[in-house]
Design a protein around this motif. Structure first.
Motif, PDB file in Angstrom:
ATOM      1  N   GLY B  32       0.816  -1.214   0.000  1.00  0.00           N
ATOM      2  CA  GLY B  32       0.000   0.000   0.000  1.00  0.00           C
ATOM      3  C   GLY B  32       0.851   1.265   0.000  1.00  0.00           C
ATOM      4  N   PHE B  35       2.331   1.622  -3.398  1.00  0.00           N
ATOM      5  CA  PHE B  35       1.287   2.099  -4.311  1.00  0.00           C
ATOM      6  C   PHE B  35       1.127   3.604  -4.162  1.00  0.00           C
ATOM      7  CE2 PHE B  35      -2.945   3.082  -5.754  1.00  0.00           C
ATOM      8  CZ  PHE B  35      -3.155   2.234  -6.825  1.00  0.00           C
ATOM      9  N   HIS B  37       3.242   5.758  -3.290  1.00  0.00           N
ATOM     10  CA  HIS B  37       4.368   6.493  -3.872  1.00  0.00           C
ATOM     11  C   HIS B  37       4.377   6.387  -5.400  1.00  0.00           C
ATOM     12  CE1 HIS B  37       8.410   8.207  -4.251  1.00  0.00           C
ATOM     13  NE2 HIS B  37       8.629   7.265  -5.141  1.00  0.00           N
ATOM     14  N   PHE B  38       4.286   5.166  -5.905  1.00  0.00           N
ATOM     15  CA  PHE B  38       4.534   4.973  -7.341  1.00  0.00           C
ATOM     16  C   PHE B  38       3.306   5.206  -8.213  1.00  0.00           C
ATOM     17  CE2 PHE B  38       8.268   2.468  -5.870  1.00  0.00           C
ATOM     18  CZ  PHE B  38       9.228   3.205  -6.541  1.00  0.00           C
ATOM     19  N   ALA B  39       2.114   4.798  -7.749  1.00  0.00           N
ATOM     20  CA  ALA B  39       0.956   4.837  -8.650  1.00  0.00           C
ATOM     21  C   ALA B  39       0.699   6.247  -9.223  1.00  0.00           C
ATOM     22  CB  ALA B  39      -0.280   4.288  -7.929  1.00  0.00           C
ATOM     23  N   PRO B  40       0.735   7.318  -8.408  1.00  0.00           N
ATOM     24  CA  PRO B  40       0.479   8.643  -9.001  1.00  0.00           C
ATOM     25  C   PRO B  40       1.571   9.075  -9.986  1.00  0.00           C
ATOM     26  CG  PRO B  40       0.233   8.689  -6.602  1.00  0.00           C
ATOM     27  CD  PRO B  40       0.886   7.390  -6.943  1.00  0.00           C
ATOM     28  N   ARG B  41       2.804   8.615  -9.759  1.00  0.00           N
ATOM     29  CA  ARG B  41       3.890   8.936 -10.694  1.00  0.00           C
ATOM     30  C   ARG B  41       3.760   8.117 -11.973  1.00  0.00           C
ATOM     31  NH1 ARG B  41       5.662   9.880  -5.615  1.00  0.00           N
ATOM     32  NH2 ARG B  41       6.994  11.722  -5.352  1.00  0.00           N
ATOM     33  N   LEU B  42       3.354   6.863 -11.811  1.00  0.00           N
ATOM     34  CA  LEU B  42       3.129   6.026 -12.994  1.00  0.00           C
ATOM     35  C   LEU B  42       2.002   6.597 -13.842  1.00  0.00           C
ATOM     36  CD1 LEU B  42       3.458   2.481 -11.380  1.00  0.00           C
ATOM     37  CD2 LEU B  42       5.009   3.487 -13.069  1.00  0.00           C
ATOM     38  N   LYS B  43       0.990   7.158 -13.179  1.00  0.00           N
ATOM     39  CA  LYS B  43      -0.105   7.769 -13.937  1.00  0.00           C
ATOM     40  C   LYS B  43       0.429   8.936 -14.774  1.00  0.00           C
ATOM     41  CE  LYS B  43      -4.716   9.746 -13.605  1.00  0.00           C
ATOM     42  NZ  LYS B  43      -5.777  10.243 -12.704  1.00  0.00           N
ATOM     43  N   THR B  44       1.249   9.773 -14.166  1.00  0.00           N
ATOM     44  CA  THR B  44       1.846  10.881 -14.913  1.00  0.00           C
ATOM     45  C   THR B  44       2.688  10.357 -16.076  1.00  0.00           C
ATOM     46  OG1 THR B  44       1.971  12.084 -12.825  1.00  0.00           O
ATOM     47  CG2 THR B  44       3.205  12.997 -14.681  1.00  0.00           C
ATOM     48  N   TYR B  45       3.485   9.326 -15.791  1.00  0.00           N
ATOM     49  CA  TYR B  45       4.340   8.728 -16.823  1.00  0.00           C
ATOM     50  C   TYR B  45       3.494   8.258 -18.008  1.00  0.00           C
ATOM     51  CZ  TYR B  45       7.343   5.047 -18.901  1.00  0.00           C
ATOM     52  OH  TYR B  45       8.055   4.246 -19.757  1.00  0.00           O
ATOM     53  N   GLU B  57      -5.125   4.940 -15.595  1.00  0.00           N
ATOM     54  CA  GLU B  57      -5.347   4.334 -14.281  1.00  0.00           C
ATOM     55  C   GLU B  57      -5.436   2.814 -14.366  1.00  0.00           C
ATOM     56  OE1 GLU B  57      -8.293   6.046 -11.797  1.00  0.00           O
ATOM     57  OE2 GLU B  57      -7.256   7.975 -11.726  1.00  0.00           O
ATOM     58  N   VAL B  60      -1.921   1.666 -14.751  1.00  0.00           N
ATOM     59  CA  VAL B  60      -1.217   1.782 -13.471  1.00  0.00           C
ATOM     60  C   VAL B  60      -1.501   0.546 -12.622  1.00  0.00           C
ATOM     61  CG1 VAL B  60      -1.144   3.006 -11.265  1.00  0.00           C
ATOM     62  CG2 VAL B  60      -1.092   4.305 -13.400  1.00  0.00           C
ATOM     63  N   GLN B  61      -2.777   0.134 -12.601  1.00  0.00           N
ATOM     64  CA  GLN B  61      -3.129  -1.060 -11.821  1.00  0.00           C
ATOM     65  C   GLN B  61      -2.427  -2.299 -12.351  1.00  0.00           C
ATOM     66  OE1 GLN B  61      -6.941  -1.936 -10.427  1.00  0.00           O
ATOM     67  NE2 GLN B  61      -7.672   0.171 -10.314  1.00  0.00           N
ATOM     68  N   MET B  64       1.182  -2.120 -11.231  1.00  0.00           N
ATOM     69  CA  MET B  64       1.332  -2.413  -9.803  1.00  0.00           C
ATOM     70  C   MET B  64       1.036  -3.887  -9.497  1.00  0.00           C
ATOM     71  SD  MET B  64       2.634   0.284  -8.491  1.00  0.00           S
ATOM     72  CE  MET B  64       2.673  -0.296  -6.789  1.00  0.00           C
TER      73      MET B  64
END
Lengths: 226, 191
Positions: B32, B35, B37-45, B57, B60-61, B64
């Motif tokens: 968690g 998630f 940390h990385f999920a919002p950055r992965l979304k930007t990426y 999104e 991203v899932q 992850m």
């Protein structure tokens, strides 16, 4: 085994590490990397740059419930995880002739002893035959087999070509290319490679979508068009 | 569901420690935090690479989920958590957005030409070099930093970046080379 002396160079390695290269060109770079610990190290450094750039991206919030939805998926997955192939698997004997990732692209074409079968080769020019491995918008990636002493005719084209020697070799005015060496060719160079007496098997890929005009930055130092 | 025995309960843990905890113990609390940390950055990426918001999104899932499944293969002596997640995200987006395979070496391939010597445990080195790398990135001249980001966040080789941005290929190459040189020095700690 001697290590390669002709390398893709930083620009292609960064394109590979960032994921901007098309599949065929990536296959050529990765096949070279299987022969070249130095370029593997260089790519791992460039991936570290990718990791650092990812970390400094402005975070964009996800919709509420995203993590919960994912956690629910983990519940459904159960405890089983995706296990990698065990690294202690018995080494096949004799060891494979061609390294990954190339070997996966040769499935169905390899004989029991690991050599390439005789079927499927298509005529390119006298003394030269090829097998197409990938066809994409960017161009065709193929294996090319040349008999000994065959000269490649000069001609020009609009892209960049990557050639990785797998067996035997070839020479031109820029030097000798042996197993694992990667030659980068663009249309600014005009030369005539000749295969070594024992012949040459290589992987040949095109980086597509290029419309290079003018004499800018032609630092890439090869042109080989098979 | 606070679990005091969970490594993630200790807020001083690094992302690397958390990833190891996910790999070893299937630690959900650690997952968690990762998630978060990385999920919002992965979304930007992924959005920078052309994904619309909803698609990003979903992807991203997927990324992850791969992080969860593959965490036990993560080796902190080889790469930072961010580097490892970056390579998973890069390969997933090539697969999903371009519908292409990502050709990669197999580190266990008997046909691989080996390193001259076995790599030592680089865990501390990885941690320190990541710090130096972040500092060096901040110090890059803007024109070098901009091209570097394009090399990682646009689905194009440098030659196309040159054409589409109207920057001569020679300029793209020299700027990227300078950037790579500086970052490599930082990673290897040579001045």
């Amino acid at each position: 085994m001697t290590r390669p002396s002709h390398h893709p160079g930083d620009m292609l390695l960064i394109d590979y590490a960032g994921g901007g290269l098309c599949e065929g060109a990536s296959l050529a770079v990765a096949t070279h990397m299987a022969y070249c610990p130095a370029c593997r190290h260089a790519v791992s450094e460039m991936e570290a740059v990718g990791g650092a750039l990812l970390d400094e991206l402005e975070p964009e919030p996800l919709s509420p419930g995203c993590l919960e939805a994912l956690m629910a998926r983990l519940d459904r997955e159960g405890p089983r995880t995706e296990r990698p192939a065990p690294s202690c698997r018995a080494a096949p004997f004799p060891p494979p002739r061609y390294p990954e990732p190339l070997r996966s692209y040769l499935r169905g074409r390899l004989a029991a002893d690991g050599t390439l079968g005789a079927g499927g080769w298509r005529f390119i020019q006298p003394g030269m035959r090829g097998i197409n491995l990938i066809s994409e918008a960017a161009g065709t990636t193929r294996l090319v087999r040349m008999r000994g002493g065959v000269a490649v005719p000069r001609h020009t084209h609009g892209g960049i070509e990557l050639t990785v020697v797998l067996e035997g070799g070839f020479s031109d005015e820029f030097g000798s290319f042996g197993p694992g060496d990667l030659a980068v060719g663009d249309c600014s160079l005009n030369h005539a490679p000749v295969s070594d007496p024992e012949g040459c098997l290589c992987l040949n890929a095109t980086i597509g979508g290029l419309r290079l005009t003018g004499p800018v930055g032609r630092l890439l130092n090869r042109f080989i068009r098979f | 569901m606070q679990d005091q025995n969970s490594p993630a309960a200790d807020s001083d843990l690094s992302l690397e420690d958390l990833l190891v905890a996910v790999g070893r113990e299937r630690d959900r609390q650690a997952f968690g935090v990762l998630f978060g940390h990385f999920a919002p950055r992965l979304k930007t990426y992924l959005r920078r690479l052309g994904c619309e918001s909803g698609g990003a999104e979903e992807l991203v899932q997927e990324v992850m989920l791969l992080v969860w499944r593959r965490a036990e293969t993560y080796d902190p002596a080889q790469a930072s958590a961010g580097t490892w997640v970056f390579t998973i995200a890069r390969n997933k987006r090539i697969d999903a957005l371009r519908r292409e395979q990502r050709p990669e070496i197999d580190p266990d391939d008997p046909a691989l030409v080996p390193e001259p010597q076995q790599p030592a445990d680089r865990r501390i080195e990885v941690k320190e070099s990541s710090g130096r790398l972040r500092a060096a990135l901040k110090d890059l001249p803007p024109e070098q930093a901009a091209l570097l980001r394009m090399a990682y966040f646009e689905d194009k080789p440098h030659s196309l970046i040159s054409i589409e941005n109207g920057i001569p290929l020679g300029t793209v190459k020299s700027r990227l080379r300078l950037a790579v040189e500086r970052l490599r020095k930082a990673l290897r700690d040579v001045e």
